[in-house]
Write an enzyme that holds these catalytic residues in place. Structure first.
Site, PDB file in Angstrom:
ATOM      1  N   ARG B 298       0.834  -1.209   0.000  1.00  0.00           N
ATOM      2  CA  ARG B 298       0.000   0.000   0.000  1.00  0.00           C
ATOM      3  C   ARG B 298       0.862   1.251   0.000  1.00  0.00           C
ATOM      4  O   ARG B 298       0.548   2.242  -0.667  1.00  0.00           O
ATOM      5  CB  ARG B 298      -0.951  -0.028   1.208  1.00  0.00           C
ATOM      6  N   HIS B 441      -6.499  -0.859  -6.803  1.00  0.00           N
ATOM      7  CA  HIS B 441      -5.827  -2.076  -6.316  1.00  0.00           C
ATOM      8  C   HIS B 441      -5.264  -1.885  -4.908  1.00  0.00           C
ATOM      9  O   HIS B 441      -5.191  -0.786  -4.395  1.00  0.00           O
ATOM     10  CB  HIS B 441      -4.769  -2.570  -7.317  1.00  0.00           C
ATOM     11  N   GLU B 442      -4.919  -3.000  -4.295  1.00  0.00           N
ATOM     12  CA  GLU B 442      -4.423  -3.013  -2.902  1.00  0.00           C
ATOM     13  C   GLU B 442      -5.422  -2.369  -1.938  1.00  0.00           C
ATOM     14  O   GLU B 442      -5.035  -1.638  -1.023  1.00  0.00           O
ATOM     15  CB  GLU B 442      -3.072  -2.290  -2.786  1.00  0.00           C
ATOM     16  N   GLY B 443      -6.697  -2.639  -2.152  1.00  0.00           N
ATOM     17  CA  GLY B 443      -7.732  -2.052  -1.293  1.00  0.00           C
ATOM     18  C   GLY B 443      -8.234  -0.764  -1.918  1.00  0.00           C
ATOM     19  O   GLY B 443      -7.510   0.214  -1.997  1.00  0.00           O
ATOM     20  N   GLN B 448     -10.107   1.618   2.058  1.00  0.00           N
ATOM     21  CA  GLN B 448      -9.155   2.397   2.869  1.00  0.00           C
ATOM     22  C   GLN B 448      -9.905   3.267   3.883  1.00  0.00           C
ATOM     23  O   GLN B 448      -9.450   3.456   5.014  1.00  0.00           O
ATOM     24  CB  GLN B 448      -8.275   3.292   1.979  1.00  0.00           C
TER      25      GLN B 448
END
Lengths: 600, 600
Positions: B298, B441-443, B448
């Protein structure tokens, strides 16, 4: 295919509940129309858009026009689409019956065209440019020019372009260098290079009629020395048959981020000294003439931005209803079934934002079309003049607001689809890429803000602004009758109060000659002015929704409640958030003005 | 090529004036380093990025990986680039000297890597994923796994991936369906389908080590039933030589809007029942392990978003200096020369906005790296724990804020270049397309915001938040020494006051079980929290700029004045504009929460 053409219920709401299209039928020009003929036109547009325009929207993006032996070659699906469009007569939608037209109001013509823009913005550009070019010759050309060039455009045999931009002159048209020398026979020889000419070459039509800005040898410097010329790709003989190829060379194609199906060309005029052009109207008045086309084009650009935003909204809405993912915060039992993402509040936020942007802008776009009708066919001279004033004032908003906010809607549509939205296997990323052109062409965002603040506000002693404020005031008065609309009305009234104060201050600066200071934050002004206009249009919609609810058709209740919630979103979340921008404007914040080039 | 790698003067400012990289040298682990070795590492990264990464950035976009006979085939330029990266040892930048590493602080490692992200985000992803996968095995794997899989990754022979997402489980990882059955010999047989696996196939390395989330037969439902497995593309024999192809099949490639050089794959595990996997650590703890990688990733995603924004800023800045167009509002003599567009206030605004976003975010990104160092090597246990608390709290901001605002910066870069910016003949539209992945991506952004508000704020009784508020308070106190910074300090203090009030109210709701209400506007909360953090980082930068000006090197005066103006822009224009969002949060506005699915 998921349905992304505009929602028929919302179009009917706009035409018949908000903008009173039926009132137009009482005017002589539209006397042979009725709601059925209006709806039939819309249905035909929808069918052709679905059958011929939508299916190759992705393919045209993936296979952009190629430069082959000096010509731009398009995918084969484009021609049947524009042929079907012409066959149905949509390029002549507003023309009189006697000129082979449908004699439709502008409102209906725009509503029909919106379907093509929604289905395939790139393919729809070819007829759009042609309609603009034709209208230019119709208004300012002489009889011979009309006979030779306009008539084949009406017949669908010739297409058109507008050729303004040059490598060193985009926003600053006064700096164009293309020259036009009199040939002695009444024609001219042009020499110069144009870039970013949309539809500048193709084989969709027998001929292409370029409307070209150039300077005569005796031209004064600046915008008052620009003339307008017809420069056909093929010369046209007196009998209407095609003559030789004119000296217009396709120098190359630009490769765009999106909107790829519309070829963007570099054209060289007169490389061989043989480029024949015909002066339109009087010398040195070209830019003024071109502004007619540009103003139409600006509303067209705004409508295009709206329809792309709308398509993304509808696609992501449908996706959100169907895609299960996760659970609600208060119901996290891991073995329970996943919920459709539309149930997540943050997804609702992204959908509501899109709805507020695209339906608010759509209402404004059609309202502008309605103003065009009033300008042309309202009963009294006063009404016609008023409509013209308002339309002039609103044109930079109709162009720029959707270009900014319906683009933002497209960003949200991608976000709702997540990883899928980021792939070209789904359509939403293309909607964004296509839409990204809109804040740039036909006058950038910055140019629109200067047009609004530096020109339109003061035009005719501020008549347009005065009319707008009266309309908004009237709307607020009508809204006062509905309890539920009080917070919305108050929010708009507060905003208008701030905007009025700021406007007076900035106009005061301008009149005092503090030009740089007054225009420094013009982009902020454009936003708060735009939000006032869209906020007003949402309050108008909310009033109609309250009326609709009161009339009590239960089948429509959800539709009207959605309208009310979107109005609430826009007038509270969006309009009230402008408070600080108004403060920056009122205090003439000079953060940007004072930034030195050396400090970057 | 116009220089778009990050500005060396600003990097030096961050490392040595803001984040005190030299203090790290006093720690035992970095005792053999000094400013010269730090700078040498940065210079090497810059040179390799320029020589091997930047030149094929556009080509990799135009020629995305192809699926050929079950393999993903990349353009040939990628391998020499990652080879040069590995040859120089940047994948081991933080490892100990004895483990063939450079033993650099995370701060320097991130600063070096930023150059590769800036030059070519897609090619830099292959080593980034590998570094994350290697770190995962290093932390949670057993000795045999380290010997067999980690060592070849350190040697640069094996690359890695993270394989989480499945067709029906993206944000909701608890719903993954991939199964892992014990084979009786200590290994497992996996069966399932993963999508969006970046770098899931290529020929850049001898082998690919997939870090795969899957469920054991006795797994409890939900996130507590997920285990982590090593699944290599090729099996590895005990002597380290490659064995048979594992049962991992490349099912297809995704075609993305941007970031095209990084192949995004669909992988089928165990179609033939022969997919061998090795359990990492204990059963059912996979998600907790994976979060180490995800948290690193992240921050990496945030840095990538920043570097793309930064590249667009630098490109558009240079363009604005060189492109003549138009004249200033108060100097319109049409025969005068056109001015470079950087002189137009609205262009300055777009540049200043970009500068404020990218340099503010860049400072935060490196600050997070500095926290990682403190967490690992600060002198006292208390300092290390505090750094960890802060880093945890800030991770959703480091990931999401740049993904939103440095993307917005890219939009402005396109706008400054106008029509040219919209073409693929210029690089800025690709920066936007590449960057558009980062809020997904990545949450996602929404994830978040829930991580921040629903989890991180309350972690360890709010220890991280308390620390952050103390740091901001200390910064404001230091800023109070400079007259020129008073409006900036006041703006931040006011914002923090509002944010604190809102935070207490929302945490109160959460504790009272009003979960849906508290989380309804989490996206707004993420924004105002992020603006507080970036506003604080700008005030820190402004203090250093004042010190720099006072120290009086005239060559640097413009640099520091630029910092002050950008700080002013951010703290007045941006931070103060959050006022209304704070109000919506404080009043628990339920516009979105109350929107019914049926009303859309």
């Amino acid at each position: 295919m998921t349905e992304t053409l505009l929602c028929p219920r919302n179009l009917a709401f706009e035409l018949y509940e908000v903008l009173d299209a039926e009132a137009l039928i009482r005017r002589e020009r539209f006397a042979e129309h009725n709601r059925e003929t209006f709806d039939a036109a819309v249905d035909t547009a929808r069918n052709i858009a679905q059958r011929y325009f939508a299916p190759h929207n992705r393919k045209a993006d993936e296979h952009e026009p190629q430069y082959v032996d000096g010509e731009a070659v398009l995918i084969p699906e484009v021609k049947p689409a524009v042929d079907a469009f012409i066959e149905a007569g949509f390029h002549n939608a507003q023309r009189s019956f006697e000129d082979s037209g449908m004699q439709l109001p502008n409102l209906l013509s725009r509503a029909c065209f919106a379907h093509f823009q929604s289905a395939n913005i790139a393919t729809s550009s070819y007829p759009m440019l042609t309609m603009g070019a034709a209208h230019l010759i119709e208004t300012f050309g002489n009889d011979e020019q009309k006979q030779r060039f306009l008539q084949p455009m009406i017949n669908g045999r010739f297409f058109g372009t507008m050729a303004l931009t040059e490598p060193h002159a985009g926003s600053s048209l006064s700096d164009i260098r293309t020259r036009a020398e009199p040939a002695g026979d009444g024609t001219y020889r042009l020499k110069g290079n144009k870039i970013f000419i949309s539809g500048g070459d193709h084989s969709l039509s027998e001929n292409i009629v370029h409307m070209v800005l150039a300077k005569l040898p005796d031209a004064p410097p600046g915008v008052k020395g620009i003339s307008l010329f017809i420069v056909p790709k093929f010369l046209v003989n007196a009998d209407g048959s095609l003559g030789d190829r004119n000296d217009v060379i396709l120098a190359g194609l630009f490769h765009k981020m999106g909107w790829r199906g519309t070829t963007s060309t570099a054209l060289n005029f007169g490389d061989n000294g043989q480029c024949v052009g015909y002066l339109v109207g009087e010398p040195h008045k070209g830019l003024a003439y071109m502004f007619q086309m540009m103003n139409e084009a600006r509303i067209g650009v705004g409508m295009g931005a709206i329809m792309l935003g709308y398509a993304g909204y509808l696609y992501s809405l449908n996706y959100a209803r169907e895609r299960p993912q996760g659970r609600l915060p208060d119901g996290k039992a891991p073995a329970s079934a996943q919920v459709p993402i539309i149930e997540h509040t943050d997804v609702k936020r992204m959908l509501l934002m899109q709805k507020a942007y695209v339906e608010g802008a759509f209402d404004l776009g059609l309202y502008a079309a309605r103003l065009t009708d009033d300008q042309q066919t309202a009963d009294s001279e006063q009404e016609r003049r008023n409509a013209g004033e308002l339309l002039d004032l609103l044109t930079p908003i109709v162009k720029s607001w959707p270009s900014e906010f319906c683009l933002k809607a497209n960003e949200q549509a991608i976000q709702i689809l997540g990883g899928h939205g980021y792939t070209r296997e789904y359509p939403v990323e293309q909607f964004y890429r296509d839409n990204r052109l809109n804040p740039i062409h036909e006058g950038t965002h910055g140019i629109q803000s200067l047009d609004l603040l530096g020109r339109k506000l003061m035009q005719n002693k501020g008549a347009g602004l005065q009319l707008l404020l009266e309309l908004i005031h009237g709307c607020c008065q009508r809204a006062a009758e509905y309890d539920s609309l009080q917070p919305l009305r108050q929010s708009l009234e507060q905003h208008i109060e701030g905007l009025t104060r700021v406007t007076q201050a900035l106009l005061g600066d301008l009149m005092a000659g503090k030009v740089n200071q007054a225009l420094a934050n013009s982009a902020l002004y454009l936003k708060v002015f735009g939000h006032a206009v869209i906020g007003w249009r949402w309050l108008e919609q909310a009033i109609r929704a309250e009326r609709g609810l009161a009339a009590g058709n239960p089948a429509d209740a959800d539709f009207y409640r959605g309208k009310l919630q979107a109005a609430r979103y826009f007038l509270t979340w969006e309009v009230r958030s402008c408070h600080y921008e108004l403060e920056l404007l009122e205090t003439r914040d000079d953060t940007c003005l004072q930034m030195s080039e050396r400090w970057f």
